[in-house]
Design an enzyme around this catalytic site. Structure first.
Site, PDB file in Angstrom:
ATOM      1  N   SER A 154      -4.424  -5.559 -34.696  1.00  0.00           N
ATOM      2  CA  SER A 154      -3.813  -4.729 -35.800  1.00  0.00           C
ATOM      3  C   SER A 154      -4.701  -4.527 -36.911  1.00  0.00           C
ATOM      4  O   SER A 154      -5.459  -5.307 -37.271  1.00  0.00           O
ATOM      5  CB  SER A 154      -2.276  -5.222 -36.286  1.00  0.00           C
ATOM      6  OG  SER A 154      -2.048  -4.607 -37.457  1.00  0.00           O
ATOM      7  N   ARG A 161      -0.387  37.827  -5.665  1.00  0.00           N
ATOM      8  CA  ARG A 161      -1.021  36.800  -6.419  1.00  0.00           C
ATOM      9  C   ARG A 161      -0.168  37.049  -8.191  1.00  0.00           C
ATOM     10  O   ARG A 161       0.251  38.234  -8.643  1.00  0.00           O
ATOM     11  CB  ARG A 161      -2.420  37.114  -6.861  1.00  0.00           C
ATOM     12  CG  ARG A 161      -3.011  36.239  -7.948  1.00  0.00           C
ATOM     13  CD  ARG A 161      -4.694  36.292  -7.736  1.00  0.00           C
ATOM     14  NE  ARG A 161      -4.813  36.315  -6.083  1.00  0.00           N
ATOM     15  CZ  ARG A 161      -5.854  37.360  -5.502  1.00  0.00           C
ATOM     16  NH1 ARG A 161      -6.253  37.873  -6.296  1.00  0.00           N
ATOM     17  NH2 ARG A 161      -5.492  37.137  -4.356  1.00  0.00           N
TER      18      ARG A 161
END
Lengths: 457, 457, 457, 457
Positions: free
Chosen positions: C284, C323
């Protein structure tokens, strides 16, 4: 004055829906309640048209007189809706049948189906969020009480699942409070701005001639809803705002529930739900000793369903032309579902918080369990001015990794002995000395809670 | 033999749910149907335990004798479920009350709530997907019919909303067919593999002593469900597989509905729904001439709700320890909802396809509307061997950009005159000459349809 | 033989992407890797056309000779793609420039942009899932090792966050194993069935004349991909299947990570990640003592992003006409992202499992911490034959609620003394006596693991 | 004064990302830009601490002097981030190395990694939304121009894909405008309220002693960010608000793109993109005549990806304890992605609108194509006072269903002849007579646009 819905029956709890329903909110989400909202719109529309002279006042009165849900057959409308593509078409037919012949031309005057259904769903949302906001207020009061009462109750803060540093339970409750305030204020703001829908078939209000904008304004006033800038048939931002606010409500309550569930873990035991009596809630069908944190579990479950519904309403919000072929229809049920879940979460969180038992002794025991390791930052901070931040960090990290006790390992370090001494170390290891602004922050949250305007809903 | 559910009432259509409900599937998703499934599990569990000698055969018989849903009070169970966190706890209490004292120790023997509810939801899924798969089969048959009948019906293919090149309606229908075959086969495969759940309180089958695995096998057999490798209390892959397959079903039907809706646009007009009579479906409350493609719209709406539900079930699938605190509970309603939506989509797509009217004349007119522009690829392809691909492309593109007719512009090009001539150009401009493998592809799809095994459900 | 990608550079880790990237998989997801896949398709297309006589063999060879990614300018293609709407248009231009004039007519012969991009994305998926599946296999091996080694390591099972009953860590690891097997097998199956895309402009293969189906078959063979029934330009089931399988992979690894994170909680401490050295992973920036379970945290983070991406791909799967105008384009990045996340999750889970430390002493201590309460089901089960299930449950529940020790409270009950006695009670309170089928289940899982075919990828 | 980011390089367009990137926004989303934002936070933190006397002014100056991104090695930080679980840990190490020894203790004083990363992501969001909001403003201006110019351009409104009634293109553009205003205002409001993050390891600001709240206030001031009520480590409402506003932006632009795409369909042809020159945008690799509406397609694609990302950020917002084990980490990339997509959508919509060509002649032709059917509501409305609403509806519906022309069929109806006559009918069939409030509504929208405050960003 916002018209209140007719007293609608509270729906019977289902096998599963009973677990996820918040009673008061649910009553506003039934089919009869929706039907009444649609009829409220039809009545207000007739009156609004009368207000501007488009519809004879008597016709409006005659229409309004029959606009009560119990005159209509819900399953019949549902069946007919299937062929029409929405429930307004058959409702207008049925409503027209009910009024005297001379009023019939004025039923649904100048409106399109979407005007009625959108406005009705907005009304339902306004009504359903009333008990919801009340429950959120009670939750906030309860959190404020916990924050004030436990302002000095020391416990360990946990980050990434690991014990980190001391905090207070008061600050944790203050965090819940601030989350609830934010969610409640956002929802109340959105609720207050929900607009009426009126555009007519093409969004031009064509059938109202020159009076369209005036009718829309009168309709908004009569239904106590906001006036939109334009008809919003395919601008779904009101739906998005509502979805976002309901999702945020589920998030805020979900956060509390998640914390409660984790704090109630057997190995943590810092809070528990309810009174835990032998015949109490949360029993198991197979394990006689189990006391499941039922409310936490179910609010967590509710919260986990919000993102999908919020996402759905965002996905359906891109709607083509002047009325969407599917996007609009896809909104109806998810919006009602989100209202139901948020209502249930608020009601259940209220119950969870009202019964919550806090165990300061377990909090203290857990804080002490690692022999002071959670004070590592405190010790390092006191060493930093002497050693520099990195070196101080490393001295403490080395001590933390020793197998002997943390305090002993620290005392074995020459740097600690030199710069802190045993007394300074013990001060550094005292959780109460390392709470920083915890009390200030609690007070800020409590002040914000007190400063909220009294609800006017 | 898979036990069939007791005849459960078809739920009355609601104002909105009527639009989104598929009648036959819905009957399997009611609370009584779920309750019956839970009771089917309790009965089969008692019998499975009797099979391996853990429970006296008479006790199992006594338990089985009362396992019919109409003996139980659904709202009462719902109310009690709220405190227990799931509906199995009160059901076991109520069931125990109903059996003779000597059988009571053997009710719910060795099971945990999740065993019963997971297995029951699986049973419900198996039952609800039966009519769903049947509807998909009918849809596939209908698409096969369209594909065969319109094998030679020339129309324009559209890409990115623009007319592209010729195709046939037969090939379009064949594409729908292949989508339905894929969705149906996937769902049937998942359905056939849905496992029974039995793990006991901790997933160890502890209360069954040495016989746990054998009981689980017998239970699977009695319920006609698959045997899992392990209890799957927190391995939710069966739920994921089911969600994925239902989502794919909604996608496949949604694709058809989207195409139908676009082809039915006023300006396109190549298909229409139903018979379009004066009093027919899809009328508008304000516009007398409207014929809305209602089925297309509603299937589109259903399909747009799938991704959020699929996403929710993926999100809840990461479940901790031996039973999740919320993740499991969050699955129940979305799973049933997804079954409902998929069922409705299949039923409505069936109706849409059964009534679909195809307009070959409009297809041809639209194909011709651009004066041959959609044959540009065809012309370029015949020029390419002579000019190279890029130069051929550019010659045709230049002609396409002229304001005079496309054929005239092409004939004005020296390259076209040299390499194709007027006759060659007209051949190149004939849509029927540029269909490539369209017929072969239709035949492949039809063959695949014929090759599917007859359903045994 | 499936063509391997050209050696592509492993991308440099970014500030955030470094945390979420799985090195080997990422190398297959870079722009150069995608470009190479597109070129592999163009080369194979030319060859497939040559195979059926549509394209001169020399032209195909000339095209193939320049199909290597390093000949092309990625940013230039990217810039040009923006105007064309996809990257294939400029690639075909650039490729055509590179080949000798006589081969130019045969570049991209008969294909449309989507043919190339879809096939290339499929190739990328096939390539990226190779290291992914290898990592999953190693994870499975490691879980099998843990399951075998800890077959007898007793720990407590936890349901809804509460200690429930005894289980073994071996069974927990076997559960992880079964999840991995399921995910890996599903993904491998989907991977093996991913089809090539070839349809031409309109999905009719028009430009290939009579040879379209044969070209498609040859192309599939040359790319070692499956042959589709039809072109799947707007039937996106291959994408859905892949998305579902990748999502399930993230779910299976996410479950392990979630368990590890919860077991590594300070108060639980039953497992820990890595070697926890002073300079080790998971430190940390502010708290010197912290050892965050980094891999667990990051795999959890990865898993939480899957549902949104899976949902997006389901949402975009409903594609119109021949498409889609947007739906197709919306797939590309989410699909690659899902591959990246799943690859990272597999790689990181592997690291997590390889370094996982198991602490049987803490498991035992936690099991004993409630003074036998977790054996409540065991005691009740032994009383049930004497007292009936409900009465036994209540006797034990009453004892569990007493403040004195659980054993003492039980011994104070006349029913316990009569039917079990102190000796029988102690047997009932022994966790080892209440493990049911735990060992059998571990063996079933290990057997399934051994029975898997050796990977051929 | 809000600190501006260092000039960061505009990222090179990728094969796919080039299609989805909005250039100006993207420059704020690169790794160097994020790194600079993190360094801006570290510098401002040192200065804020100096402001309240916690840190020597010289140390703060020394720290600030090295806080420029080009002093740091991004890939190196990325690699180290992987072990630490976030990029702040290695950044603080590297930064500490760069400052003179006497300043080292004051680097990152009292902060936790999340303070720096959250604040930096907020800064990035503030910076990235500046060009985004500017693009939205230009879009709004352009829509206002279209609305004003086409106030009287009659076209057909379409509902459920069917021609409905007349409207004007001005009103359609006004609807787009109102959507953009709403989205921009919402986003600007959220942007203005984005808070700084500062809580320290446990959210108590412990390492700042009594000065924590003051430091937080000074930090907010120095970064020109809002002051939060409390640290928001696990109250993610700022992230939710931002996600909701970005999602709404994508929805508003997506609606315009969807309309443009549909209006640009070959069969509709009412608008087109760009100049459509031979070498222009939107060409096809196979079809020489194609002019794809590329911007519409890509904005549509961008919009379809928003719901999944918004849903993900809602899903990750329920974060436990004082820092979440995964939920927080899962936010980073999706938040940046949402910024990227919204930025790209705004930039591309701007381009689309700037080049948009409107074809009033086609609008008129389409309006007339059904021989007056779209005036059915108009005719029915004029008959309703004479016949009643239902009877009028039916008379018109019957005429609409006739095969002869609509006008002739109406004239054949005795009711029409009696109550309207030929002249009255022709008036009723004139689209210009049935536009209702269209002009009023356009003016309302334009007024709202003029009333917006000038942007101060």
């Amino acid at each position: 004055m916002r018209p209140s819905s007719s007293p609608s029956e509270e729906p019977a709890p289902g096998l599963l829906s009973g677990l996820f329903g918040g009673v008061d909110v649910d009553a506003e989400l039934t089919d009869p309640a929706l039907l009444q909202a649609m009829l409220d719109v039809e009545r207000a529309l007739a009156e609004a048209c009368a207000d501007v002279g488009l519809v004879p006042r008597e016709a409006a009165a005659a229409i309004g007189a029959v606009c009560t849900a119990d005159r209509f057959d819900v399953p019949g409308l549902g069946r007919a809706a299937e062929g029409a593509g929405n429930p307004v078409v058959p409702l207008v037919h049925a409503l027209t049948e009910l009024v005297p012949p001379e009023a019939r031309p004025w039923v649904h005057h100048g409106a399109t189906s979407q005007d009625v259904l959108d406005s009705a769903l907005v009304l339902v949302a306004v009504r359903a969020t009333q008990p919801l906001l009340r429950d959120l207020d009670v939750c906030a009061d309860r959190c404020a009480g916990l924050a004030a009462h436990h302002r000095g109750t020391v416990m360990v803060a946990r980050t990434l699942g690991q014990q980190a540093s001391p905090t207070t339970f008061g600050l944790k409750a203050a965090g819940w409070l601030v989350g609830l305030i934010g969610a409640g204020d956002r929802l109340a703001r959105v609720r207050g701005g929900l607009p009426v829908q009126l555009g007519g078939a093409a969004g031009t209000l064509a059938a109202h001639g020159d009076a369209g904008v005036a009718v829309s304004a009168r309709l908004a006033e009569r239904l106590d809803l906001a006036r939109p800038l334009l008809p919003w048939h395919t601008d779904r931002s009101p739906v998005l705002d509502l979805a976002a606010a309901l999702g945020a409500t589920l998030s805020a309550t979900g956060k509390i529930a998640l914390d409660v569930g984790l704090l109630a873990q057997t190995e943590v035991g810092e809070v528990s739900e309810g009174d835990g009596g032998v015949d109490g809630r949360g029993g198991s069908s197979s394990m006689p000793h189990k006391r499941n944190p039922v409310d936490s579990v179910l609010v967590t479950a509710l919260a986990r369903r919000a993102p999908g519904l919020v996402g759905t309403l965002y996905a359906t919000s891109v709607q083509e032309h002047e009325r969407a072929a599917g996007g609009w229809h896809a909104e109806w049920e998810p919006l009602l579902e989100l209202l139901r879940l948020a209502g249930a979460a608020a009601a259940r969180t209220r119950k969870m918080l009202e019964g919550l038992q806090v165990h300061p002794d377990r909090m203290r025991a857990n804080l002490d369990a690692t022999g002071g390791l959670v004070m590592a930052e405190s010790v390092a901070a006191r060493l930093a001015p002497h050693l520099g931040r990195s070196e101080a960090h490393d001295v403490v990290a080395r001590a933390a990794a020793e197998h002997q006790g943390f305090r002993d390992a620290l005392l074995a370090s020459p740097e600690v002995r030199e710069h802190l001494g045993a007394e300074g170390l013990d001060e550094a290891l005292d959780p109460g000395s390392w709470l920083g602004a915890a009390v200030d922050l609690v007070d800020r949250a409590l002040q914000a809670h007190r400063d909220r305007p009294a609800p006017t809903r």
